[in-house]
Write an enzyme that holds these catalytic residues in place. Structure first.
Site, PDB file in Angstrom:
ATOM      1  N   ASP A  50       0.831  -1.195   0.000  1.00  0.00           N
ATOM      2  CA  ASP A  50       0.000   0.000   0.000  1.00  0.00           C
ATOM      3  C   ASP A  50       0.874   1.256   0.000  1.00  0.00           C
ATOM      4  OD1 ASP A  50      -3.092   0.405   0.553  1.00  0.00           O
ATOM      5  OD2 ASP A  50      -1.978   2.057   1.498  1.00  0.00           O
ATOM      6  N   ALA A  74      -3.295   6.082  -7.046  1.00  0.00           N
ATOM      7  CA  ALA A  74      -4.232   7.110  -6.565  1.00  0.00           C
ATOM      8  C   ALA A  74      -5.656   6.662  -6.853  1.00  0.00           C
ATOM      9  CB  ALA A  74      -3.980   8.439  -7.285  1.00  0.00           C
ATOM     10  N   TYR A 140     -10.222  15.823  -5.348  1.00  0.00           N
ATOM     11  CA  TYR A 140      -9.294  15.075  -6.214  1.00  0.00           C
ATOM     12  C   TYR A 140      -8.235  16.035  -6.757  1.00  0.00           C
ATOM     13  CZ  TYR A 140      -7.434  12.631 -10.260  1.00  0.00           C
ATOM     14  OH  TYR A 140      -6.582  12.082 -11.182  1.00  0.00           O
ATOM     15  N   LYS A 144      -4.189  16.488  -5.456  1.00  0.00           N
ATOM     16  CA  LYS A 144      -3.057  16.336  -6.387  1.00  0.00           C
ATOM     17  C   LYS A 144      -2.200  17.614  -6.404  1.00  0.00           C
ATOM     18  CE  LYS A 144      -3.684  12.271  -8.620  1.00  0.00           C
ATOM     19  NZ  LYS A 144      -2.679  11.324  -9.104  1.00  0.00           N
ATOM     20  N   PHE A 207     -24.484  13.930 -19.660  1.00  0.00           N
ATOM     21  CA  PHE A 207     -24.649  14.754 -18.455  1.00  0.00           C
ATOM     22  C   PHE A 207     -24.740  16.238 -18.821  1.00  0.00           C
ATOM     23  CE2 PHE A 207     -22.131  11.262 -16.074  1.00  0.00           C
ATOM     24  CZ  PHE A 207     -23.289  10.549 -15.812  1.00  0.00           C
TER      25      PHE A 207
END
Ligand code: UFG
Length: 326
Positions: A50, A74, A140, A144, A207
């Protein structure tokens, strides 16, 4: 070079290790297999561990005489990061810090980092340049961007060297059709559209069609996973001690959701039913890269810039592996 690829059993990693090997590098994959697939990496050495495990990371680097790291491990769902920010900051941001500390403990001073177009949030201008404002609109992207800040600090404090690659929309599959995208659940547009001709869903959802774009649907810059992989090989050779270089990786051409669906219809010969639903929260209307710096400074050239080819390669994988690696 002996390279440790974290997250190397994932979609991008599985393509990258082949490209690295062809360029003469020797890869070790470090992956916890939570979302990666051991089947995707052939006989490349796999260390199962991990990204939060300093001791396992340090041992993997020492035991394999690692000279450079490519850090892909990630979680990748921007929408999920809004609902579960702690999951993203723990794994992606703290994981980045853990890896940097393990690198120091092992004497490894070079890294290529998988960053994202999500660091820009809602861009002020298109195409987006690396020097444009970074104002992420989801955890997210902010997680980063935090790692990018860490890279600057570690470069300055310890003379380590980094390249951060800000990916736009990665798509396609290996041209041989033997490896490809296999996310569970799948959230990315092209594989979802291709589930209709595969008979796995009746229609694809669009969408929102009320964006301020020519056909009202969102525009994205789709980059072939093989071209993206090739940029990492150039990047690892371009790392310089004591600095951080940042590059956008995209094709520089935007395609709307409707154009992507139309391309999938042309490639598969299937009518592909589409229905318009509400906008997905957090979607910027348009994300298109300027990758001029990657071309100028890394000498990067895309072999598969054409959307038809990207979709055709994705289709080559999905139609022969409708259930991914299962
Ligand atoms: N979309 C649909 N229907 C779907 C799925 C997607 O209309 O069923 C639309 C989205 O709204 C978006 C476009 O298709 O406008 C592309 O969506 P993806 O989910 O494929 O990709 P994103 O642009 O949302 O996300 C990608 C990466 C993320 C990263 C982000 C950075 O997949 O990991 O770029 O901006 F965070």
């Amino acid at each position: 070079m002996n390279v440790l690829v974290t997250g190397g059993a994932g979609y991008i990693g599985s393509h990258l290790i082949g490209v690295l090997a062809s360029a003469g590098h020797n890869c070790t994959v470090y992956d916890n297999l939570a979302t990666g697939h051991a089947e995707a990496i052939g006989d490349t050495k796999l260390v199962t561990g991990d990204i939060s495990d300093t001791a396992a990371l340090t041992a993997a680097m020492r035991e394999n005489d690692i000279e450079a790291v490519i850090h892909l491990a990630a979680f990748i769902e921007a929408g999920e990061s809004v609902e579960k920010p702690e999951k993203y900051f723990r794994n992606n941001t703290l994981g980045g810090l853990t890896l940097l500390e393990a690198m120091r403990a092992s004497g490894v001073s070079k890294m290529v980092f998988s960053s994202t177009a999500a660091v820009y949030g809602r861009p002020g201008q298109i195409p987006i340049r690396e020097t444009d404002r970074t104002e992420p609109i989801n955890p997210y992207g902010s997680g980063k961007l935090c790692v990018e800040f860490m890279l600057r600090a570690f470069a300055e404090a310890y003379g380590m060297g980094f390249v951060a690659l800000r990916y736009f929309n990665v798509a396609g599959a290996h041209p041989d059709g033997l490896i490809g995208e296999a996310h569970i659940p799948e959230t990315h547009l092209i594989p979802l559209v291709l589930e209709v001709p595969l008979g796995k869903r009746e229609s694809v959802k669009i969408f929102g069609d009320d964006y301020d774009t020519p056909d009202g649907t969102c525009i994205r810059d789709y980059i072939h996973v093989m071209d993206l992989s090739a940029a990492h090989v150039l990047a690892i050779e371009a790392v310089e001690a004591g600095g951080v270089k940042v590059f956008n990786l995209g094709n520089g051409e935007g395609f709307s959701v409707r154009q992507v669906i139309e391309t999938c219809r042309a490639v598969t010969g299937h009518p592909i039913r589409a229905e318009v639903v509400d906008r997905r929260p957090g979607d910027p209307p348009s994300l298109v890269a300027s990758s001029q710096n990657a071309r100028d400074e890394l000498g990067w050239r895309c072999e598969y810039p054409d959307l038809n080819t990207i979709v055709a390669h994705a289709w080559g994988w999905h139609k022969t592996h409708p259930n991914g690696y299962c």
